[in-house]
Write an enzyme that holds these catalytic residues in place. Structure first.
Site, PDB file in Angstrom:
ATOM      1  N   LYS A   1     -14.886  34.744  48.133  1.00  0.00           N
ATOM      2  CA  LYS A   1     -14.161  35.150  46.930  1.00  0.00           C
ATOM      3  C   LYS A   1     -12.759  35.662  47.252  1.00  0.00           C
ATOM      4  O   LYS A   1     -11.892  35.672  46.382  1.00  0.00           O
ATOM      5  CB  LYS A   1     -14.970  36.172  46.146  1.00  0.00           C
ATOM      6  CG  LYS A   1     -16.239  35.546  45.581  1.00  0.00           C
ATOM      7  CD  LYS A   1     -16.916  36.390  44.551  1.00  0.00           C
ATOM      8  CE  LYS A   1     -18.057  35.639  43.872  1.00  0.00           C
ATOM      9  NZ  LYS A   1     -19.205  35.339  44.788  1.00  0.00           N
TER      10      LYS A   1
HETATM   11  C1  LIG Z   1     -20.190  34.428  44.546  1.00  0.00           C
HETATM   12  C2  LIG Z   1     -20.980  33.965  45.743  1.00  0.00           C
HETATM   13  C3  LIG Z   1     -21.701  32.751  45.729  1.00  0.00           C
HETATM   14  C4  LIG Z   1     -21.797  31.872  44.490  1.00  0.00           C
HETATM   15  O1  LIG Z   1     -20.564  31.301  44.168  1.00  0.00           O
HETATM   16  P1  LIG Z   1     -20.326  30.639  42.719  1.00  0.00           P
HETATM   17  O2  LIG Z   1     -18.903  30.216  42.695  1.00  0.00           O
HETATM   18  O3  LIG Z   1     -20.631  31.723  41.737  1.00  0.00           O
HETATM   19  O4  LIG Z   1     -21.271  29.501  42.597  1.00  0.00           O
HETATM   20  C5  LIG Z   1     -22.344  32.355  46.887  1.00  0.00           C
HETATM   21  N1  LIG Z   1     -22.308  33.120  48.004  1.00  0.00           N
HETATM   22  C6  LIG Z   1     -21.634  34.294  48.057  1.00  0.00           C
HETATM   23  C7  LIG Z   1     -21.656  35.080  49.312  1.00  0.00           C
HETATM   24  C8  LIG Z   1     -20.934  34.757  46.924  1.00  0.00           C
HETATM   25  O5  LIG Z   1     -20.267  35.928  46.993  1.00  0.00           O
END
Ligand SMILES: *Cc1c(COP(=O)(O)O)cnc(C)c1O
Length: 462
Positions: free
Chosen positions: A112
């Site tokens: 993220k």
């Molecule tokens: C947010 C997240 C996901 C999922 O990602 P999306 O874009 O919501 O599908 C998977 N793994 C981790 C570690 C995350 O923080």
């Protein structure tokens, strides 16, 4: 470049307006009116470039004239300078033709950071130019909130308040939210669970007096600018494995469908992607839907991959929009049906979805077993989310087509689950080793709209 809503009833906006708005007024999600394409030569020319230069070339066509080239290059430069790896998104090889893209070298050790760091700089630049400021309020189960606090800390045009469920995030996640000392970022530990935090956030957006007074803005994963930032690493990894001459596939541990939808955009832009593999944990609404069982909500069951514990996947609406040939009325109808539990996908739309996406699910036991077996096989210590990707990739991949599995978080962000599975304690990277020594700053707060709103008002006035 104009942006339109997936429900077809909201005004068209520029990139900057769509970014600052988040959710469209008709309840839909913004997407580009037309997805720009890159020629084979333009894609081939990305090979060997820095991550930042690839980011500039891939994202440039989407932003129209909202930012000048110099401005946009500087924004990208600042976004990724805090990463702990010169390649930003390095790849390691797990097995013949199977690669792992490590997206966890940012300041909060999860993918993220790629989007949040960029959107922080985009917001700051756009708002300063407008002489404006906003209050960002977000709800988090852990990763989004820590990424937002790290990305927006110290910026001038934004105040950030992150609501997280008290006692229900990992210690690393909590400390990443509570240890930054910047006065404009605030961690709020709410007495409730993640759903309570999300409900409180929704209530704040529906309280129009409050919303206008504090100039409320959101940065959750439905923001198209976040999706766009994630398109870049599909190109970056693909050209290093021989694209555009060679096609390849990606497996993505998925919750809200933002990360994998970025792969769909990359494919529409011209990247030769064979399959986009959706990997879910036991909360498998997406896997059930892509297997032809319709889209029906169930109860969310907590797992060792908490960032994927989701039963309604907000960005899936974007996938449906394209599967239904950009028919906003059809999407609006489905979302209406979802309010009462779920919907069936039409035969034509199902075919369109299955042309791009395949899916698999991974149980808790299989997640732990994969962490242990992959550590033995390649020495790579996976976080539980990444392990789900590796397990599903191994099940579904064509050995003749290179597979890139996205590693979405660093194992040290989820040390308990990783150690229980592998007997190995994953240490934090040295640049973060002092995380456990820093003082924490957090406000414990009741799950009460009036209390939250008055706290936010007071803090902004300071
Ligand atoms: C947010 C997240 C996901 C999922 O990602 P999306 O874009 O919501 O599908 C998977 N793994 C981790 C570690 C995350 O923080």
């Amino acid at each position: 470049m104009k942006y339109i809503s997936t429900r077809g009833q909201a005004p068209e906006l520029t990139f900057e307006e769509a970014m600052l708005t988040g959710l469209a007024r008709d309840g839909g999600l913004y997407v580009p009116a037309e997805i720009p394409t890159m020629s084979k030569d333009e894609i081939a020319a990305l090979a060997g470039l820095s991550y930042e230069e690839v980011a500039f070339r891939v994202m440039r066509p989407f932003i129209g004239d909202c930012f000048s080239d110099d401005e946009f290059r500087a924004i990208i430069g600042r976004a990724y300078e805090s990463f702990g790896h010169a390649a930003r998104a390095p790849m390691v090889q797990l097995a013949p033709n199977h690669f792992l893209m490590e997206l966890f070298h940012g300041p909060t050790l999860a993918f993220k950071d790629f989007a949040m760091q960029l959107i922080g700089q985009l917001f700051e630049t756009a708002l300063k130019r407008r002489g404006d400021s906003v209050t960002i309020v977000g709800a988090t189960s852990g990763d989004t909130g820590s990424a937002a606090i790290q990305a927006f800390g110290g910026l001038e045009a934004v105040n950030v308040f992150i609501l997280y469920p008290h006692g229900r995030v990992s210690e690393v996640q909590r400390r990443q939210m509570t240890t930054p000392s910047d006065a404009n970022v605030h961690a709020l530990a709410v007495d409730g669970d993640f759903d309570d935090c999300q409900a409180a956030l929704k209530d704040m957006f529906n309280d129009f007096d409050f919303r206008d007074e504090v100039k409320l803005a959101g940065v959750n994963s439905i923001n198209f600018a976040r999706v766009l930032a994630q398109v870049v690493y599909y190109f970056f990894s693909a050209v290093s494995l021989g694209a555009p001459e060679r096609k390849l596939s990606f497996t993505v541990p998925t919750g809200n469908f933002g990360d994998i939808f970025a792969g769909f955009i990359a494919k529409q832009m011209g990247l030769p992607i064979d399959k986009l593999v959706v990997a879910t944990n036991q909360n498998d609404i997406l896997h059930r839907c892509l297997s032809g069982q319709g889209y029906h909500k169930g109860d969310t069951i907590p797992s060792i991959s908490p960032s994927m514990d989701i039963q309604v996947s907000s960005n899936f609406e974007r996938a449906l929009f394209y599967a239904y040939n950009q028919d906003g009325a059809a999407v609006a109808q489905l979302m209406e049906e979802l309010k009462s539990g779920g919907f069936e996908v039409s035969q034509g739309a199902m075919q369109a979805l299955q042309e791009h996406y395949v899916s698999g699910r991974c149980s808790e036991e299989e997640t732990s077993a994969t962490i242990a077996s992959e550590y033995k096989a390649s020495g790579e210590l996976l976080c539980p989310h990444s392990a789900i990707g590796v397990k599903v990739a191994n099940e579904l991949r064509d050995p003749a087509v290179p597979m890139v599995t996205l590693a979405t978080a660093h194992p040290a962000k989820f040390p308990a689950a990783v150690e229980a599975a592998s007997d190995v304690h994953p240490p934090l990277p040295p640049r973060m080793a002092d995380l456990y020594d820093k003082p924490e700053r957090v406000t414990r707060i009741a799950n009460d709209l009036a209390a939250l709103e008055s706290h936010i008002r007071e803090q902004i006035a300071n």
